[in-house]
Structure formats: C-alpha cells, structure tokens
Design an enzyme around this catalytic site. Structure first.
Site, mmCIF file in Angstrom:
data_model
loop_
_atom_site.group_PDB
_atom_site.id
_atom_site.type_symbol
_atom_site.label_atom_id
_atom_site.label_comp_id
_atom_site.label_asym_id
_atom_site.label_seq_id
_atom_site.Cartn_x
_atom_site.Cartn_y
_atom_site.Cartn_z
ATOM 1 N N HIS A 1 -0.686 28.258 -51.738
ATOM 2 C CA HIS A 1 0.220 29.165 -52.437
ATOM 3 C C HIS A 1 1.661 28.852 -52.029
ATOM 4 O O HIS A 1 1.897 28.074 -51.096
ATOM 5 C CB HIS A 1 -0.123 30.625 -52.123
ATOM 6 C CG HIS A 1 -0.038 30.980 -50.677
ATOM 7 N ND1 HIS A 1 -1.139 31.209 -49.898
ATOM 8 C CD2 HIS A 1 1.026 31.120 -49.854
ATOM 9 C CE1 HIS A 1 -0.758 31.484 -48.672
ATOM 10 N NE2 HIS A 1 0.545 31.437 -48.611
HETATM 11 P P1 TYD Z 1 -3.461 34.503 -47.627
HETATM 12 O O1 TYD Z 1 -1.982 34.612 -47.416
HETATM 13 O O2 TYD Z 1 -3.925 34.069 -48.987
HETATM 14 O O3 TYD Z 1 -4.093 33.544 -46.511
HETATM 15 P P2 TYD Z 1 -3.968 31.963 -46.287
HETATM 16 O O4 TYD Z 1 -2.675 31.526 -46.848
HETATM 17 O O5 TYD Z 1 -4.027 31.805 -44.803
HETATM 18 O O6 TYD Z 1 -5.134 31.280 -46.906
HETATM 19 O O7 TYD Z 1 -4.114 35.900 -47.230
HETATM 20 C C1 TYD Z 1 -5.513 36.062 -47.190
HETATM 21 C C2 TYD Z 1 -5.812 37.542 -47.366
HETATM 22 O O8 TYD Z 1 -5.252 38.307 -46.300
HETATM 23 C C3 TYD Z 1 -5.271 38.134 -48.662
HETATM 24 O O9 TYD Z 1 -6.251 39.013 -49.195
HETATM 25 C C4 TYD Z 1 -4.079 38.930 -48.237
HETATM 26 C C5 TYD Z 1 -4.392 39.304 -46.808
HETATM 27 N N1 TYD Z 1 -3.187 39.363 -45.974
HETATM 28 C C6 TYD Z 1 -2.676 40.594 -45.596
HETATM 29 O O10 TYD Z 1 -3.209 41.669 -45.948
HETATM 30 N N2 TYD Z 1 -1.545 40.627 -44.813
HETATM 31 C C7 TYD Z 1 -0.926 39.488 -44.409
HETATM 32 O O11 TYD Z 1 0.117 39.546 -43.695
HETATM 33 C C8 TYD Z 1 -1.462 38.218 -44.833
HETATM 34 C C9 TYD Z 1 -0.814 36.916 -44.422
HETATM 35 C C10 TYD Z 1 -2.592 38.203 -45.608
#
Ligand code: TYD
Length: 137
Positions: free
Chosen positions: A52
């Site tokens: 992302h």
């Molecule tokens: P995501 O940012 O997509 O993780 P990565 O980039 O590491 O693969 O986040 C994964 C899940 O966690 C998503 O459902 C959102 C949640 N999340 C939070 O609730 N708070 C946060 O600060 C972060 C980074 C993620």
C-alpha cells in the site's frame, strides 16, 4: 515524493558493557512528531506485508531484530533496502508504494508514524496509486 527522498537515518548508540542503548526523539532524530508506534512480529518468513501507499503519512521503519527487505515504488522508479541494524531506519514518505518481504526468522519490524491510524489515508489499490502518483485522472 520520490524514492530518492526515502533515506536511511543512522541513530546514535551509547555503548556500555551492560549493552547498547539507542534513543529516538520526534522532530529531532526523525523528521516529524511521533503520533503512533506499531510493530510486526511473529511474521512467517514467506509473508509479504505492506502492499500500500499513504496519502499523507510519513513513517520510519526499523528492523529491531532480524532482517527484511523493503521495496519502494514512487510510480516512476523502484528500489529496495535491506534492513538489519536496529540503529538504521528507513524514512518512507507519502505517496510511496511499499512492500516488505524476505523476513528472517524472528524478525521484528518497528514503525514510527507521523499520524494516528486512518484507513482513509491508504492507497490499497496499486493502479489507483499509480494514477495519483502520476497525476492522472
Ligand atoms: P496494514 O497497514 O495493512 O498492515 P501491513 O502494511 O503491515 O501489511 O494493517 C493491517 C491491519 O491492521 C489493518 O486491518 C489495519 C490494522 N491497523 C490498525 O488498526 N492500526 C494501525 O496502526 C495499523 C498499522 C494497522
């Protein structure tokens, strides 16, 4: 923002026979006030995280333990950084697509973030990100 602006910051260390100590202050060692800290752990070695970009969020990524690869894409060019030193953090600016993979066993990825979590700040669709990064409708 371009991937050239995603630089490695090198934190200082206080060596001591009892162990090393490294510290981070917002607006001093990282270029923003720290609004949030999160970390990835228990990561399977074949996992891929990220996938992302963010509209406004700025982050610094550290390998607190173990190692992993961070691939960056600004819509025009790509590069990657291997992180394995807890003193070295990678600044990731807004409008940079990132993917994190090649985790070593037991790796811990810590991220300092400039804003609270906000799903509306994410680009999760690569084509949508590309159009925005290239200023296309
Ligand atoms: P995501 O940012 O997509 O993780 P990565 O980039 O590491 O693969 O986040 C994964 C899940 O966690 C998503 O459902 C959102 C949640 N999340 C939070 O609730 N708070 C946060 O600060 C972060 C980074 C993620």
């Amino acid at each position: 923002m371009t991937i050239d602006e995603c630089k490695i910051i090198d934190l200082s260390v206080v060596h001591d026979p009892r162990g090393d100590l490294t510290f981070i202050e917002g607006n001093r060692h990282v270029p923003f006030s720290i609004a949030r800290v999160y970390f990835l752990y228990n990561v399977p070695v074949d996992a891929e995280r990220g996938g992302h970009a963010h509209r406004a969020l700025q982050q610094v990524v550290f390998a607190m333990s173990g190692s992993f690869r961070v691939r960056l894409d600004d819509g025009a060019r790509t590069c990657h950084h291997w992180l394995s030193n807890p003193r070295k953090g990678l600044i990731i600016n807004p409008m940079i697509w990132r993917e994190i993979d090649s985790f070593s066993q037991g790796a811990v990825c810590m991220v300092l973030a400039s804003l609270p979590y906000d799903e509306a700040d994410y680009y999760r669709d690569y084509d949508e990100f590309l159009r925005a990064a290239r200023n296309q409708p």
